[in-house]
Design an enzyme around this catalytic site. Structure first.
Site, mmCIF file in Angstrom:
data_model
loop_
_atom_site.group_PDB
_atom_site.id
_atom_site.type_symbol
_atom_site.label_atom_id
_atom_site.label_comp_id
_atom_site.label_asym_id
_atom_site.label_seq_id
_atom_site.Cartn_x
_atom_site.Cartn_y
_atom_site.Cartn_z
ATOM 1 N N HIS A 18 46.496 27.757 36.617
ATOM 2 C CA HIS A 18 47.033 29.297 35.365
ATOM 3 C C HIS A 18 47.987 29.724 36.458
ATOM 4 O O HIS A 18 46.994 30.160 37.792
ATOM 5 C CB HIS A 18 46.035 29.372 35.278
ATOM 6 N N HIS A 20 51.472 32.644 37.017
ATOM 7 C CA HIS A 20 52.214 33.037 36.355
ATOM 8 C C HIS A 20 53.485 33.595 37.593
ATOM 9 O O HIS A 20 53.466 33.672 38.814
ATOM 10 C CB HIS A 20 52.176 34.554 35.875
ATOM 11 N N ASP A 22 56.351 34.548 37.837
ATOM 12 C CA ASP A 22 56.654 36.815 38.151
ATOM 13 C C ASP A 22 55.543 36.296 38.678
ATOM 14 O O ASP A 22 56.138 38.196 38.743
ATOM 15 C CB ASP A 22 57.302 37.438 36.890
ATOM 16 N N GLY A 173 50.016 37.879 27.856
ATOM 17 C CA GLY A 173 50.567 40.245 27.639
ATOM 18 C C GLY A 173 48.822 40.915 27.137
ATOM 19 O O GLY A 173 48.047 39.689 26.873
ATOM 20 N N HIS A 200 45.941 32.191 26.334
ATOM 21 C CA HIS A 200 44.855 33.285 27.143
ATOM 22 C C HIS A 200 44.309 33.801 26.029
ATOM 23 O O HIS A 200 44.391 35.018 25.521
ATOM 24 C CB HIS A 200 46.475 34.498 27.264
ATOM 25 N N GLU A 203 40.157 37.177 28.666
ATOM 26 C CA GLU A 203 40.198 38.808 29.672
ATOM 27 C C GLU A 203 39.699 39.141 29.518
ATOM 28 O O GLU A 203 39.111 39.962 30.129
ATOM 29 C CB GLU A 203 41.519 37.951 29.863
ATOM 30 N N ASP A 291 46.210 33.105 39.357
ATOM 31 C CA ASP A 291 46.925 33.487 38.038
ATOM 32 C C ASP A 291 47.943 34.288 38.469
ATOM 33 O O ASP A 291 49.222 34.482 38.169
ATOM 34 C CB ASP A 291 45.891 34.518 38.012
#
Length: 356
Positions: A18, A20, A22, A173, A200, A203, A291
């Site tokens: 996991h 990202h 970006d 998101g 996701h 969370e 993350d």
């Protein structure tokens, strides 16, 4: 046995599920890419100051505020050259941190503002991963934004590139108000194509999000999943699992846990209070992840070091977590097995034989 220092933990083989794309840029790269596209809204042009700004803005206790920081990184990732560079550097940085297998996710729909189409975005990222060091295997997860309406399109994209490095489909998101069932057709398509799904869930929102992700949308893994702890109650000091928590444990559903990020977004009040300690004790299929390495100022080494210090874990715990992650990867079974047998086990065996 080698001491559990950050230097030795960096040497240990690691698996990351996991992360990202970006959320893991080098601060200096953000500045370079901003110059290249004429983006003038960065809060600082000094790499150290910019990295500090990202960490400070992300450490707000709010997932929504945390997500706002991505406006800057996404803005500079709008050309083929930028995407390829960021992907290559991600592979380099993870390899330097001892990661031997990684699944890095990104949302293609966020990178089309300067004219790239979705296929070009995916191709550029895959090209960057392929240019990374040979010591790491990098695969890709394609993410759809849960507040948008392009999930079926992204799901088809994930299936189209399944033999070229894309191993699964995800949605991400703001969780609250955007349940995974809004994208049910995308999940059904992916599963009908015998492809993999991670969602996701759990969370910033609780058990209903987890239940929908698993029982309606058919997720193979849970992105974060920290709120599964809401279905565990303590009676006379003994944890009692509710039906959903028991099912998640019984079915060995992998939990892609990101401790530092979870503290930053408010999903956990502190590392000591993070559910990962309890869930590890209860033998859930727990994995450790970064993350967003830029936003949370973390690495796999820093995550593992912090968990060792917080929960008094040893090499056996780190090996268990790493093996969990590799077992849960979306790459084919024979590749998973070879990485476990030929890299992970020998790597931890060496560390546990050494004397410091």
């Amino acid at each position: 046995m080698a001491a559990l220092t950050p230097e030795n933990i960096r040497r240990a083989p690691k698996v990351l599920l996991h992360d990202h794309l970006d959320g893991g840029l080098r601060a200096g790269t953000v500045i370079d890419l901003a110059d290249a596209v004429g983006y003038d809204a960065l809060p600082s042009r000094d790499p150290e100051e910019l990295a500090g700004w990202f960490l400070g803005a992300a450490h707000s206790g709010s997932l929504v505020r945390y997500l706002e920081t991505f406006g800057h990184t996404v803005a500079v990732m709008q050309t083929r050259e930028a995407l390829t560079r960021v992907a290559r550097e991600a592979a380099e940085d993870l390899a330097a941190d001892g990661v031997v297998y990684a699944e890095i996710r990104f949302a293609p729909e966020l990178h089309v503002e300067l004219g790239l189409d979705l296929d070009a975005v995916v191709q550029a990222v895959l090209e960057g991963f392929a240019a990374g060091p040979p010591s790491i295997t990098v695969r890709c997860l394609l993410t759809a934004m849960r507040h948008q309406a392009r999930s079926r399109e992204i799901a088809e994209l994930a299936v189209r590139y399944r033999d070229e490095g894309v191993v699964g489909f995800d949605i991400a998101g703001a969780e609250k108000g955007f349940p995974p069932t809004r994208h049910l057709d995308a999940f059904e398509f992916v599963r009908q194509q015998n492809a993999h799904v991670t969602i996701h869930a759990g969370e910033a929102f609780g058990l209903p999000s987890i239940w929908e992700a698993l029982q309606i949308c058919g997720a193979d893994r849970l992105g974060h999943g920290v709120r599964i702890v809401d279905d565990i109650v303590m009676r006379d000091g003994v944890p009692q699992l509710g039906r959903l928590a028991a099912w998640v444990r019984d079915m060995r559903i992998p939990l892609e846990m990101c401790p530092t990020s979870n503290v930053h977004t408010g999903a956990a009040t502190s590392l000591a209070e993070h559910p990962i300690g309890l869930l590890r004790d209860l033998r859930f299929r727990v994995t450790v992840n970064t993350d967003n390495r830029l936003m949370s100022g973390c690495s796999m080494t820093s995550e593992m070091t912090a968990l060792v210090e917080t929960f008094d874990w040893g090499w056996a715990d780190l090996r268990w977590l790493t093996t969990n992650a590799m077992k849960s990867a979306f790459v084919h079974f024979d590749r998973r097995l070879s990485i476990i047998d030929e890299i992970i086990k020998p790597g931890y065996d060496r560390l546990t034989r050494e004397w410091q």
